[in-house]
Structure formats: C-alpha cells, structure tokens
Motif scaffolding. Sequence first.
Motif, short mmCIF file in Angstrom:
data_model
loop_
_atom_site.label_atom_id
_atom_site.label_comp_id
_atom_site.label_asym_id
_atom_site.label_seq_id
_atom_site.Cartn_x
_atom_site.Cartn_y
_atom_site.Cartn_z
N ALA A 68 -5.43 50.84 4.99
CA ALA A 68 -5.29 50.30 3.64
C ALA A 68 -5.27 48.78 3.69
O ALA A 68 -5.27 48.16 4.77
CB ALA A 68 -4.01 50.83 3.00
N ALA A 69 -5.22 48.16 2.53
CA ALA A 69 -5.24 46.70 2.45
C ALA A 69 -4.06 46.06 3.16
O ALA A 69 -4.16 44.96 3.71
CB ALA A 69 -5.27 46.27 0.98
N ASN A 70 -2.92 46.76 3.19
CA ASN A 70 -1.74 46.22 3.88
C ASN A 70 -1.72 46.52 5.37
O ASN A 70 -0.76 46.19 6.07
CB ASN A 70 -0.46 46.76 3.23
N GLY A 71 -2.77 47.17 5.87
CA GLY A 71 -2.88 47.46 7.29
C GLY A 71 -2.32 48.80 7.71
O GLY A 71 -2.43 49.18 8.88
N ASP A 72 -1.73 49.55 6.77
CA ASP A 72 -1.17 50.86 7.10
C ASP A 72 -2.24 51.94 6.97
O ASP A 72 -3.15 51.85 6.14
CB ASP A 72 -0.01 51.20 6.17
N CYS A 73 -2.10 52.97 7.78
CA CYS A 73 -3.00 54.12 7.69
C CYS A 73 -2.40 55.12 6.70
O CYS A 73 -1.27 55.59 6.92
CB CYS A 73 -3.19 54.76 9.05
N PRO A 74 -3.11 55.47 5.65
CA PRO A 74 -2.56 56.42 4.67
C PRO A 74 -2.35 57.81 5.23
O PRO A 74 -1.57 58.59 4.68
CB PRO A 74 -3.61 56.43 3.55
N VAL A 75 -3.03 58.15 6.33
CA VAL A 75 -2.88 59.48 6.94
C VAL A 75 -1.72 59.48 7.94
O VAL A 75 -0.80 60.29 7.85
CB VAL A 75 -4.18 59.91 7.63
N CYS A 76 -1.75 58.55 8.89
CA CYS A 76 -0.75 58.53 9.95
C CYS A 76 0.61 58.03 9.47
O CYS A 76 1.63 58.25 10.14
CB CYS A 76 -1.24 57.68 11.12
N ALA A 77 0.65 57.34 8.32
CA ALA A 77 1.93 56.94 7.76
C ALA A 77 2.75 58.16 7.33
O ALA A 77 3.99 58.13 7.34
CB ALA A 77 1.71 56.01 6.57
N LEU A 78 2.06 59.24 6.98
CA LEU A 78 2.74 60.47 6.59
C LEU A 78 3.11 61.32 7.80
O LEU A 78 4.19 61.90 7.86
CB LEU A 78 1.85 61.29 5.64
N GLU A 79 2.20 61.40 8.75
CA GLU A 79 2.45 62.19 9.96
C GLU A 79 1.61 61.63 11.10
O GLU A 79 0.39 61.81 11.14
CB GLU A 79 2.11 63.67 9.74
N ALA A 80 2.28 60.96 12.03
CA ALA A 80 1.57 60.37 13.17
C ALA A 80 1.13 61.47 14.13
O ALA A 80 1.84 62.46 14.31
CB ALA A 80 2.47 59.38 13.90
N PRO A 81 -0.04 61.34 14.73
CA PRO A 81 -0.51 62.36 15.67
C PRO A 81 0.31 62.34 16.97
O PRO A 81 1.07 61.41 17.22
CB PRO A 81 -1.96 61.96 15.93
N ALA A 82 0.12 63.36 17.78
CA ALA A 82 0.86 63.48 19.03
C ALA A 82 0.29 62.61 20.14
O ALA A 82 0.88 62.51 21.21
CB ALA A 82 0.89 64.94 19.48
N TRP A 83 -0.88 61.99 19.88
CA TRP A 83 -1.44 61.09 20.88
C TRP A 83 -1.18 59.63 20.47
O TRP A 83 -0.70 59.36 19.36
CB TRP A 83 -2.93 61.35 21.07
N ASP A 84 -1.52 58.70 21.36
CA ASP A 84 -1.15 57.29 21.16
C ASP A 84 -2.29 56.41 20.65
O ASP A 84 -2.06 55.52 19.85
CB ASP A 84 -0.61 56.70 22.47
N TYR A 85 -3.50 56.61 21.16
CA TYR A 85 -4.64 55.78 20.77
C TYR A 85 -5.89 56.63 20.65
O TYR A 85 -6.04 57.63 21.36
CB TYR A 85 -4.89 54.67 21.80
N CYS A 86 -6.78 56.21 19.78
CA CYS A 86 -8.08 56.85 19.64
C CYS A 86 -9.16 55.80 19.85
O CYS A 86 -9.23 54.82 19.11
CB CYS A 86 -8.22 57.50 18.27
N PHE A 87 -10.00 56.01 20.85
CA PHE A 87 -11.09 55.09 21.15
C PHE A 87 -12.41 55.77 20.82
O PHE A 87 -12.85 56.68 21.52
CB PHE A 87 -11.05 54.67 22.62
N THR A 88 -13.02 55.33 19.74
CA THR A 88 -14.31 55.88 19.31
C THR A 88 -15.05 54.83 18.50
O THR A 88 -14.45 54.16 17.66
CB THR A 88 -14.12 57.17 18.49
N PRO A 89 -16.35 54.63 18.75
CA PRO A 89 -17.08 53.57 18.03
C PRO A 89 -17.91 54.05 16.86
O PRO A 89 -18.26 53.26 15.98
CB PRO A 89 -18.00 53.02 19.12
N PHE A 90 -18.26 55.35 16.81
CA PHE A 90 -19.30 55.81 15.88
C PHE A 90 -18.74 56.71 14.79
O PHE A 90 -17.74 57.40 14.96
CB PHE A 90 -20.40 56.56 16.63
N VAL A 91 -19.44 56.70 13.66
CA VAL A 91 -19.17 57.63 12.57
C VAL A 91 -20.06 58.87 12.74
O VAL A 91 -21.26 58.74 13.03
CB VAL A 91 -19.46 56.98 11.19
#
Length: 243
Positions: A68-91
């Motif tokens: 979001a504009a404030n830098g927060d993730c609207p998905v992970c702010a509700l429930e963070a995943p069990a992993w720490d980082y996601c590295f992916t470049p493509f849609v």
Amino acid sequence: MDFAGIVAASRDRGRRLWRDGSARLLDWLLPERCRSCDAPGAALCAACLGDWPRLREDRCAYCALPVAANGDCPVCALEAPAWDYCFTPFVYDTPLDTAISAWKFGDRLDWTRPLAAAWVAAMGSQPPSRPACLIPVPLHRARLRERGFNQSELLARHWGHRYGIPVRAHVQRRRNTPHQVGMSKAARLENLRGAFCLRGRPPTHVAIVDDVLTTGSTLQEIAQVLRAAGVERIDTWILARAT
C-alpha cells in the motif's frame, strides 16, 4: 604431484576439452533457437525475455504482492506467512504463463533451461540469499509418474548448480492431493493439511523452490513443517508470482 595424480589431471583436462569441443560442434550444427519466437542465437532471445511481465519494485518481502501507499502489505498485515522472504522477479501472466504451461503440461522440457536462466539473470550473479540448501516443493510419487518430472526440482537443480547451493529432499508429499486449480485459499489449505512430512534433519536456513506462487497454501504447509523441525529462516525462491 605423483604420477597417478598427473595422469588423472591430464584425463580430466582431456575430458573437458572433449566436452567443450563437442558442445561447439553441436552449436554449429544445430544453432540454439528461441523457445518463444524461434529466432536463432539463444534459448530465449532478449526481445522475448523483455516481454515477460515483471513485478513492481515496491512489493511485499513476504508474499511479493504490491504494498500500500504507506508501505504495508494488505495481505500479510492480516496474517503473515510462515516463511521469511519471497524472491521472485516475474508476474505469472502472458506470455510467461504460456511458456510455463507448455513446460509443465505440454512435454516441453526444453523450456527448463531458459526459464531457470531468466530467473538467474533477474537475480544477478549472487543468489538473493545464501541458504544452506534448496528444498523443491515435492510431488507425490503418483503425480511424478504421471508427469515424468518435478518442475520445482528442475529449477532447484539449475539454481543450486549456478550458485553452489545443495538441493535436498527434506520434505516429502505423503498424500496425493487433488489438483487445486479453481480452489479458494481456504479450500487449498484444507486440501493440503497433513500432506507433507519431514525427511531427515534440515539445516536452520533453507529456501523452498517452486515455479508459481498463487495463494501460498502449499508453501505455507511446507514452511510450517519446517518450522516445527526447528528451521529458523525460510526463504522462498519462486519463478513467477500470480497477482
């Protein structure tokens, strides 16, 4: 170096020269062609690679979705995943999704190298993190017999070889779950509950490898199994992110 060592070193040099010469001869006889447009010169030409949709720079470090504009993730702010980082470049979108579908379901194993190499090119000469091992998302043995290969393992083998990181099958799929296409996130989580088990003792820092991240339910289940085994940091290395 003793005589046996000299002989062994000479034999290794001879083998390397033979392999290099054979590869050059094969390239001359059968020049590489782009898997997408059939242009000669490379397994994936620069123009076709440039057409692959890229994720935005301002994306969540956990799930790779836009923040979001404030830098927060609207998905992970509700429930963070069990992993720490996601590295992916493509849609995961056209035309990349067409290439991945041909690779997985159309017997186009010749897509393996260009897909894996494109991820490396996007990430750079150094890996995005330095886990002790890469863990490909496993297939059940029945699904593996049906498809003939595990696409996540193929990616992990290429990336592990490129960056000098071992690939380990620390997670196994013990239940052959139904295909999840069209399922909601809740249905996927229920479908995968108890589907994975641990094999051996994993190190404290690992990276899970998969081709496409959609709802994250598969990664979530695997990450929870690894957390329960004492893994402290879990990265995810993903080819493409569905948005």
